[in-house]
Write an enzyme that holds these catalytic residues in place. Structure first.
Site, short mmCIF file in Angstrom:
data_model
loop_
_atom_site.label_atom_id
_atom_site.label_comp_id
_atom_site.label_asym_id
_atom_site.label_seq_id
_atom_site.Cartn_x
_atom_site.Cartn_y
_atom_site.Cartn_z
N SER A 1 59.05 100.78 30.27
CA SER A 1 60.13 101.59 30.87
C SER A 1 61.48 100.89 30.77
O SER A 1 62.48 101.51 30.41
CB SER A 1 59.82 101.87 32.34
OG SER A 1 58.60 102.53 32.45
N GLY A 2 61.53 99.61 31.10
CA GLY A 2 62.80 98.89 31.10
C GLY A 2 63.32 98.65 29.69
O GLY A 2 64.48 98.93 29.39
N GLU B 1 57.07 96.23 20.14
CA GLU B 1 56.02 96.50 21.11
C GLU B 1 54.68 96.25 20.43
O GLU B 1 54.40 96.82 19.37
CB GLU B 1 56.12 97.95 21.61
CG GLU B 1 54.92 98.47 22.37
CD GLU B 1 54.56 97.63 23.60
OE1 GLU B 1 55.43 97.38 24.45
OE2 GLU B 1 53.38 97.20 23.70
N CYS C 1 53.58 101.75 32.83
CA CYS C 1 53.74 102.98 33.62
C CYS C 1 53.16 104.19 32.89
O CYS C 1 52.37 104.94 33.45
CB CYS C 1 55.22 103.20 33.94
SG CYS C 1 55.49 104.75 34.80
N GLU D 1 45.10 103.10 45.99
CA GLU D 1 45.15 104.35 45.20
C GLU D 1 43.84 104.59 44.47
O GLU D 1 43.31 105.71 44.47
CB GLU D 1 46.32 104.28 44.21
CG GLU D 1 47.67 104.34 44.92
CD GLU D 1 48.87 104.31 43.99
OE1 GLU D 1 49.95 104.70 44.43
OE2 GLU D 1 48.73 103.87 42.83
N GLY E 1 46.84 91.93 42.41
CA GLY E 1 48.17 91.58 41.96
C GLY E 1 48.28 91.55 40.45
O GLY E 1 47.28 91.68 39.73
N THR F 1 58.55 100.92 38.35
CA THR F 1 59.18 101.49 37.16
C THR F 1 60.66 101.82 37.36
O THR F 1 61.50 101.43 36.55
CB THR F 1 58.40 102.75 36.72
OG1 THR F 1 57.07 102.35 36.44
CG2 THR F 1 59.02 103.42 35.53
N HIS G 1 61.97 125.83 58.20
CA HIS G 1 60.80 126.25 58.96
C HIS G 1 60.00 127.31 58.22
O HIS G 1 60.61 128.18 57.60
CB HIS G 1 61.28 126.81 60.31
CG HIS G 1 60.16 127.15 61.22
ND1 HIS G 1 59.38 126.19 61.84
CD2 HIS G 1 59.68 128.36 61.62
CE1 HIS G 1 58.48 126.81 62.59
NE2 HIS G 1 58.63 128.11 62.47
N GLU H 1 60.07 119.36 58.74
CA GLU H 1 61.07 119.70 59.76
C GLU H 1 60.96 118.75 60.96
O GLU H 1 61.92 118.56 61.71
CB GLU H 1 60.96 121.16 60.21
CG GLU H 1 59.71 121.51 60.97
CD GLU H 1 59.63 123.03 61.26
OE1 GLU H 1 60.49 123.53 61.98
OE2 GLU H 1 58.70 123.67 60.74
P1 NDP Z 1 49.95 94.16 45.37
O1 NDP Z 1 50.81 92.98 45.34
O2 NDP Z 1 50.46 95.44 45.96
O3 NDP Z 1 48.60 93.83 46.12
C1 NDP Z 1 47.79 92.76 45.74
C2 NDP Z 1 46.66 92.70 46.73
O4 NDP Z 1 45.72 91.74 46.31
C3 NDP Z 1 47.13 92.32 48.11
O5 NDP Z 1 46.42 93.10 49.03
C4 NDP Z 1 46.74 90.84 48.19
O6 NDP Z 1 46.44 90.43 49.48
C5 NDP Z 1 45.47 90.83 47.36
N1 NDP Z 1 45.20 89.53 46.79
C6 NDP Z 1 46.04 88.74 46.06
N2 NDP Z 1 45.43 87.62 45.68
C7 NDP Z 1 44.17 87.68 46.15
C8 NDP Z 1 43.06 86.82 46.09
N3 NDP Z 1 43.11 85.66 45.43
N4 NDP Z 1 41.92 87.20 46.71
C9 NDP Z 1 41.84 88.38 47.36
N5 NDP Z 1 42.86 89.24 47.44
C10 NDP Z 1 44.02 88.90 46.86
O7 NDP Z 1 49.46 94.34 43.88
P2 NDP Z 1 48.78 95.52 43.11
O8 NDP Z 1 47.97 94.84 42.07
O9 NDP Z 1 48.11 96.48 44.02
O10 NDP Z 1 50.02 96.25 42.47
C11 NDP Z 1 50.98 95.52 41.70
C12 NDP Z 1 52.33 96.13 41.83
O11 NDP Z 1 52.38 97.34 41.10
C13 NDP Z 1 52.70 96.51 43.26
O12 NDP Z 1 53.34 95.45 43.91
C14 NDP Z 1 53.59 97.70 43.09
O13 NDP Z 1 54.92 97.26 43.13
C15 NDP Z 1 53.23 98.25 41.73
N6 NDP Z 1 52.54 99.53 41.91
C16 NDP Z 1 53.23 100.58 42.43
C17 NDP Z 1 52.62 101.79 42.61
C18 NDP Z 1 53.38 102.92 43.20
O14 NDP Z 1 54.61 102.86 43.22
N7 NDP Z 1 52.72 103.93 43.72
C19 NDP Z 1 51.23 102.01 42.26
C20 NDP Z 1 50.60 100.83 41.75
C21 NDP Z 1 51.23 99.66 41.58
P3 NDP Z 1 47.58 89.96 50.52
O15 NDP Z 1 48.19 91.24 51.04
O16 NDP Z 1 46.82 89.22 51.56
O17 NDP Z 1 48.51 89.09 49.76
#
Ligand code: NDP
Length: 463
Positions: free
Chosen positions: A15-16, A35, A43, A184, A265, A314, A439, A444
């Protein structure tokens, strides 16, 4: 002035990168964009877009159930995963075509190959084994799901990348993580009939969100039948003879499932990119370090999007691309604005949110007014569905400014986009009060909550 092959070389067609490349080319700059996988990036190819299509697919069973209360009787519903995936892939290919078409029309040269930095102005096109030079280089290589090498047996797990291409739908799945992706996909799989367990190490899912949203969604998910294990970590994964997986959990239990998906993550894509050779500095998780103008430690090399590990969204990458264009090509240095980013979690029900959570606001403001409504939306009356909607406004008592708006319920993502304008514009609760309600709608409620539900003073709830 040295002569370069290109004015701008973009590495990464997500995207970027595509936005920056397309706009720069349309301004008459000589642009190449490389790419190595597919134009569109995370995305479009294996993130937001296919995810949302799967979300839609997974919502139908509830629609079918709800239909009965409205007088409809339906025959047996059947679902075919392969049809869904094939249709999804067709749509993704169409979108990729649009991305390519946009670049082509703008006059950017697309290079379907991996590109790595050789030095400050030189890029090597790996597959073609040739080098080119550019005045500016923009790194927009994004990130990838962490495959959690610290977890013994993690090689048996899948990530969101593979979830989009499973040969067949598993009967059961465990998902590790408590963020956007974990939540999700837990809802997607459950909606499609998969027995789903979420394994999260923290005290409540969705760490950075308002606690009412977190608790409300947790309850709604459990009420549907999704198992959520909090304060729990997967210690190891073993593959059994029958192909299923035994997951040893931190509470000494073993969970046996068909699939384990890791959503713990994402990691910036910087390995082997030649950053060191070019003098570009990276941070602790491999992210490219940039200044407030997205400039790296090398003054003609910029980086935007997930590879910088700032805000992994994104629209943020696209905004950073436009700031890059303003800064480098329009003589208008512009820093990305990360304040009050509206966002949605496409769970079921959805979360739509913008601004500060109650907890974050109470750390920063002396006194808050909290307006909170929890109700069963009209559409669930005849259907008999018990799911509640939650709406919440966090207001600074002194200035009356709405600091945060949070919604759990149907179409919360759509509402968050519009609320984002109000919060970004620093509107006050009085502006909300002056706004006529539409309404009958669920939203609302946002303009009809006249009395605070409670106040928070110096971090304490005070009636
Ligand atoms: P997130 O950073 O949202 O979540 C990562 C999760 O993994 C957290 O709950 C974290 O726990 C956990 N975690 C990290 N390390 C470990 C570990 N070693 N053991 C166990 N659990 C762990 O990352 P996602 O992968 O869900 O998503 C990445 C990014 O993508 C998001 O930050 C978001 O910005 C983007 N995204 C956006 C969406 C949207 O806009 N709808 C949809 C999907 C992704 P803890 O909380 O304790 O750190």
């Amino acid at each position: 002035m040295p002569q370069f092959d290109y004015d701008l070389f973009v590495i990464g067609g997500g995207s970027g990168g595509v936005r920056a490349g397309r706009v720069a080319a349309s301004m008459g700059k000589r642009v190449a964009i490389a790419e190595e996988f597919r134009f569109g990036g995370t995305c479009v190819i294996r993130g937001c877009v296919p995810k949302k299509l799967l979300v839609y697919a997974s919502q139908f069973p509830e629609h079918f159930e709800d239909a009965a209360g409205y007088g409809w009787s339906l025959g047996d519903a059947g679902f075919d995963w392969k049809t869904l995936i094939a249709n999804k892939d067709r749509e993704i290919a169409r979108l990729e075509g649009i991305y390519r078409g946009g670049l082509e029309r703008a006059g950017a040269q697309m290079i379907d190959d991996r590109a790595v930095l050789v030095d400050q102005n030189t890029v090597r096109i790996v597959g073609q084994d040739r080098t080119v030079t550019a005045r500016h280089i923009l790194v927009a290589t994004g990130g990838r799901p962490s495959n959690h090498p610290a977890l013994p047996g993690s090689e048996h797990a899948i990530t969101s990348n593979e979830a989009f291409h499973l040969e067949e739908l598993p009967k059961s799945i465990a998902i590790a993580g408590g963020g956007y992706i974990a939540v999700e996909f837990a809802n997607i799989f459950h909606g499609l009939g998969v027995e789903t367990t979420l394994i999260y190490r923290g005290k409540e899912i969705l760490g950075r969100f308002d606690m009412d949203m977190r608790r409300g969604l947790h309850k709604a998910m459990e009420d549907k039948g999704i198992k959520i294990l909090l304060h729990t970590i997967a210690h190891s994964v073993d593959k059994r003879q029958d192909g299923r997986l035994d997951i040893a959990l931190s509470d000494d239990r073993t969970l046996t499932v068909d699939k384990l998906m890791l959503a713990v993550g994402r990691t910036p894509n910087t390995e082997g990119l030649g950053l060191e050779a070019a003098g570009v500095e990276t941070g602790p998780v491999g992210e490219i370090i940039v200044d407030e103008y997205s400039r790296t430690s090398v003054d003609n090399i910029y980086a935007i999007g997930d590879v910088t590990n700032r805000v992994q969204l994104t629209p943020v990458a696209i905004h950073e691309a436009m700031c890059f264009i303003d800064t480098v090509y329009r003589d208008k240095p512009t820093t990305p604005d990360f304040d009050a980013i509206a966002t949605a979690v496409f769970s079921q029900p959805e979360i739509g949110t913008v601004g500060l959570s109650e907890d974050d606001a109470s750390d920063r403001f002396e006194e808050l007014e909290i307006y909170r409504a929890e109700f069963r939306p009209m559409r669930h009356t005849l259907s008999g569905r018990q799911e509640k909607m939650i709406m919440k406004l966090v207001v600074d008592a002194a200035s009356r400014r709405v600091l945060g708006a949070h919604i759990l319920g149907v179409d919360a993502g759509e509402m968050a986009q519009l609320l984002g304008i109000a919060v970004k514009a620093r509107l006050t609760k009085d502006d909300f009060d002056k706004t006529m309600a539409v309404h009958p709608t669920a939203s609302e409620e946002l303009v009809t909550m006249y009395q605070p539900s409670y106040r928070v003073k110096n971090g304490e709830r005070v009636g």
